[in-house]
Design a protein around this motif. Structure first.
Motif, short mmCIF file in Angstrom:
data_model
loop_
_atom_site.label_atom_id
_atom_site.label_comp_id
_atom_site.label_asym_id
_atom_site.label_seq_id
_atom_site.Cartn_x
_atom_site.Cartn_y
_atom_site.Cartn_z
N PHE A 1 0.74 -1.05 0.09
CA PHE A 1 -0.10 0.11 0.10
C PHE A 1 0.82 1.27 -0.11
CE2 PHE A 1 0.92 -1.18 4.38
CZ PHE A 1 0.93 0.01 5.08
N ALA A 2 0.45 2.51 -0.30
CA ALA A 2 1.09 3.73 -0.11
C ALA A 2 0.32 4.69 0.95
CB ALA A 2 0.83 4.38 -1.65
N MET A 3 1.34 5.52 1.52
CA MET A 3 0.79 6.49 2.47
C MET A 3 1.77 7.60 2.66
SD MET A 3 1.65 4.58 6.24
CE MET A 3 1.02 6.00 7.01
N ASP A 4 1.52 8.61 3.15
CA ASP A 4 2.26 9.83 3.49
C ASP A 4 3.45 9.23 4.44
OD1 ASP A 4 3.76 12.07 4.08
OD2 ASP A 4 1.95 13.06 4.76
N GLY A 5 4.63 9.30 4.16
CA GLY A 5 5.77 9.14 4.80
C GLY A 5 5.80 9.78 6.23
N LYS A 6 5.28 11.01 6.26
CA LYS A 6 5.20 11.86 7.37
C LYS A 6 4.24 11.05 8.61
CE LYS A 6 7.55 15.61 6.95
NZ LYS A 6 8.54 16.34 7.67
N LEU A 7 3.57 10.18 8.08
CA LEU A 7 2.63 9.59 9.02
C LEU A 7 2.83 8.12 9.57
CD1 LEU A 7 -0.99 10.19 7.40
CD2 LEU A 7 0.33 11.46 9.05
N VAL A 8 4.18 7.44 8.79
CA VAL A 8 4.80 6.55 9.26
C VAL A 8 5.04 6.39 10.78
CG1 VAL A 8 6.55 4.69 8.99
CG2 VAL A 8 5.39 5.78 6.97
N PRO A 9 5.65 7.40 11.32
CA PRO A 9 5.79 7.29 12.81
C PRO A 9 4.71 7.01 13.75
CG PRO A 9 7.13 8.75 11.84
CD PRO A 9 6.16 8.53 10.78
N HIS B 1 23.85 9.27 7.05
CA HIS B 1 22.83 8.64 5.89
C HIS B 1 21.57 9.25 5.94
CE1 HIS B 1 21.31 4.81 3.96
NE2 HIS B 1 21.09 5.92 3.08
N VAL B 2 21.05 9.58 6.90
CA VAL B 2 19.64 10.28 7.18
C VAL B 2 19.81 11.50 6.73
CG1 VAL B 2 18.05 11.08 8.69
CG2 VAL B 2 18.93 8.94 9.21
N ALA B 3 20.87 12.39 6.94
CA ALA B 3 20.94 13.63 6.35
C ALA B 3 21.07 13.95 4.98
CB ALA B 3 22.14 14.29 7.16
N ALA B 4 21.90 12.91 4.39
CA ALA B 4 21.87 12.85 2.89
C ALA B 4 20.43 12.67 2.06
CB ALA B 4 23.01 11.77 2.57
N ILE B 5 19.91 11.65 2.50
CA ILE B 5 18.50 11.53 2.19
C ILE B 5 17.59 12.82 2.60
CG2 ILE B 5 16.51 9.86 2.30
CD1 ILE B 5 18.07 7.68 3.31
N ARG B 6 17.55 13.25 3.67
CA ARG B 6 16.70 14.30 4.01
C ARG B 6 17.30 15.47 2.84
NH1 ARG B 6 16.71 17.96 9.63
NH2 ARG B 6 15.45 19.86 8.64
N ILE C 1 9.41 -1.07 12.11
CA ILE C 1 10.19 -0.75 10.72
C ILE C 1 11.37 -1.94 10.64
CG2 ILE C 1 11.49 0.56 9.16
CD1 ILE C 1 9.97 2.87 10.73
N VAL C 2 11.13 -2.89 9.54
CA VAL C 2 12.00 -3.83 9.44
C VAL C 2 13.19 -3.49 8.45
CG1 VAL C 2 12.38 -6.14 8.54
CG2 VAL C 2 10.41 -5.67 9.77
N ASP C 3 12.77 -2.46 7.51
CA ASP C 3 13.78 -2.28 6.57
C ASP C 3 13.32 -0.82 6.03
OD1 ASP C 3 16.10 -2.36 4.82
OD2 ASP C 3 14.85 -2.60 3.07
N GLY C 4 14.16 0.04 6.24
CA GLY C 4 13.77 1.49 5.65
C GLY C 4 13.92 2.50 7.03
N GLN C 5 14.40 2.36 7.92
CA GLN C 5 14.48 3.33 8.94
C GLN C 5 15.14 4.48 8.67
OE1 GLN C 5 17.81 1.17 11.87
NE2 GLN C 5 17.03 3.09 12.63
N GLN C 6 16.26 4.54 7.80
CA GLN C 6 16.82 5.68 7.58
C GLN C 6 15.98 6.51 6.64
OE1 GLN C 6 19.42 5.45 9.17
NE2 GLN C 6 20.19 3.08 9.24
N ARG C 7 15.26 6.06 5.55
CA ARG C 7 14.49 6.71 4.87
C ARG C 7 13.37 7.23 5.63
NH1 ARG C 7 12.88 2.27 1.44
NH2 ARG C 7 14.45 0.92 2.64
N ASP D 1 12.09 14.32 9.40
CA ASP D 1 12.93 15.38 9.74
C ASP D 1 12.79 16.48 8.82
OD1 ASP D 1 13.29 14.08 11.89
OD2 ASP D 1 15.34 13.54 11.59
N ALA D 2 12.39 16.18 7.28
CA ALA D 2 12.46 16.81 6.26
C ALA D 2 11.64 17.90 6.32
CB ALA D 2 12.29 16.01 4.78
N ASN D 3 12.03 19.12 5.95
CA ASN D 3 11.20 20.29 5.75
C ASN D 3 10.19 20.27 4.38
OD1 ASN D 3 10.15 22.95 6.42
ND2 ASN D 3 11.73 23.96 5.49
N ILE D 4 9.32 19.42 4.77
CA ILE D 4 8.26 19.31 3.75
C ILE D 4 6.93 19.10 4.19
CG2 ILE D 4 10.02 18.35 1.66
CD1 ILE D 4 9.32 15.57 2.55
#
Length: 386
Positions: free
Chosen positions: A34-42, A69-74, A133-139, A145-148
């Motif tokens: 499924f798909a959802m807003d990543g901001k809601l995953v937490p 790694h987190v900072a680079a993705i952000r 979260i099994v895989d994707g914690q950095q994303r 944290d992203a300003n979006i």
């Protein structure tokens, strides 16, 4: 229906209802996409970071966030004109999550079903969330944290029976990535289900390693082995694993293997405790020190002493019981003067002399020390008429 929460805005629904595909894979195992807003995953899933409680019981299974790694993705998400994160985040849900099939599902493959995934929104501490979260914690951390305002993501999820199932899936998902070996070794004892052969082979020695490191009452190596949840240990976990694997393969622990599914781990643990208790008694000046100050705590020392444990067990084992600490100690004392764990130099049988701290954790040095110890031990037994 709505509820008010401390961590969610007032009026937030009590559950998320998301369009999803149910894909039947293995027997009794379904994957939900499924798909959802990543901001809601937490709000629905947390990171189960590996730790031990006051009773040394293992909890969680994740590695800490890699901040760089987190900072680079952000930065990528915030600055790219058209950012794309195509890989799905993998989440393990508990049984509070349910799938409601769509009665009007169009004709298609029998293994695919459309419907709605119903995910409860839980108030309170993060560990009460229904997902991990099994895989994707950095994303997830970068999107959080992203300003979006929003960033839709693809999610693959499954419903796990228990934490052991979650750990197994975490190991399997990450086994082809640069997952720290120490983390895999610490997770293996509590994993369940089918694992690849290389991991399954290491599950028994990893279980013994865990008992040696966290059994305060019986183990002389209590909290001495360096692991992700015990970073202050002086002995490398991989050195202990190699010692255990050698003995399980064709040494003192081999006779307790019985059946791969039901090994006599209690007897194995007792034998290991008895031997290392004797080592602690005979070499107190070299015990529980950093490897730079004691080669006994070094990989070469741990592995070569494991071979000596096998040799002594072979001579003393009469099939009627487990060798006691005082029996091991009696044989160790005979060769104690030939050992130079913290000072002096080793004079090997081939005439080569090596300063104590020149011994390295290499196959050549390990075999040299192991052969020397066993040779001196056999000589002592000949002299004693055994």
């Amino acid at each position: 229906m709505t509820t008010t929460r401390r961590d969610l805005p007032a009026g937030t629904p009590s559950e998320l209802r998301l369009p999803a595909l149910k894909i039947q894979q293995g027997r009794g195992r379904s994957l939900y996409t499924f798909a959802m807003d990543g901001k809601l995953v937490p709000q629905i899933a947390t990171v189960s970071r590996i730790r031990r409680d006051e009773t040394t019981e293992l909890h969680g299974y994740q590695r800490p966030e890699v901040l760089a790694h987190v900072a680079a993705i952000r930065r990528y998400i915030e600055t790219d004109d058209s950012p794309l994160l195509p890989n799905a985040i993998v989440i393990a849900f508990d049984e509070r999550v349910r799938f409601e099939p769509n009665p009007a599902t169009a004709a298609g493959p029998s293994y695919v079903e459309t419907g709605t995934l119903v995910i409860p929104l839980i108030d309170g501490p993060e560990h009460n969330r229904p997902g991990f979260i099994v895989d994707g914690q950095q994303r997830c951390a970068a999107i959080r944290d992203a300003n979006i305002d929003a960033f839709p993501v693809s999610i693959s999820a499954f419903i796990a029976n228990d934490t052991a199932d979650q750990r197994s899936q975490f190991i399997l998902v990450n086994s082809t990535k640069a997952l720290p070996k120490g983390l895999i070794h610490e997770l293996l004892p509590g994993a369940s289900g089918a694992l690849p052969t290389p991991l399954r082979v290491r599950q028994l020695p990893a279980t013994l390693l865990e008992k040696l490191n966290f059994d305060e009452l019986r183990s002389p190596l209590y909290r001495m082995i360096q692991m992700p949840t015990n970073p202050g240990g002086h002995v490398k976990d991989n050195s202990v694993l190699r010692m255990l694997e050698n003995s399980l393969s064709d040494g003192a622990l081999y006779r307790f293997r019985n059946d791969e599914a039901l090994p006599y781990t209690g007897e194995m643990f007792t034998l290991l405790c008895n031997f290392w208790t004797a080592v602690k008694q005979v070499f107190p000046d070299a015990w529980n020190k950093p490897p730079r100050r004691s080669r006994l705590m070094h990989g070469a020392g741990i592995i070569s002493m494991g071979y000596l444990m096998d040799a002594i067990s072979h001579v003393r084992d009469d099939g009627n019981g487990i060798i006691e600490p005082d029996e091991f100690a009696a044989d160790l004392k005979v060769i104690a003067d030939d050992c130079h764990w913290t000072e002096g130099e080793w004079v090997f049988s081939d005439g080569v002399a090596r300063k104590w701290n020149d011994i390295q954790n290499t196959p050549r040095d390990i075999h040299r020390v192991a052969d020397f110890l066993q040779s001196r031990y056999r000589s002592s037994q000949v002299a004693r008429g055994r």
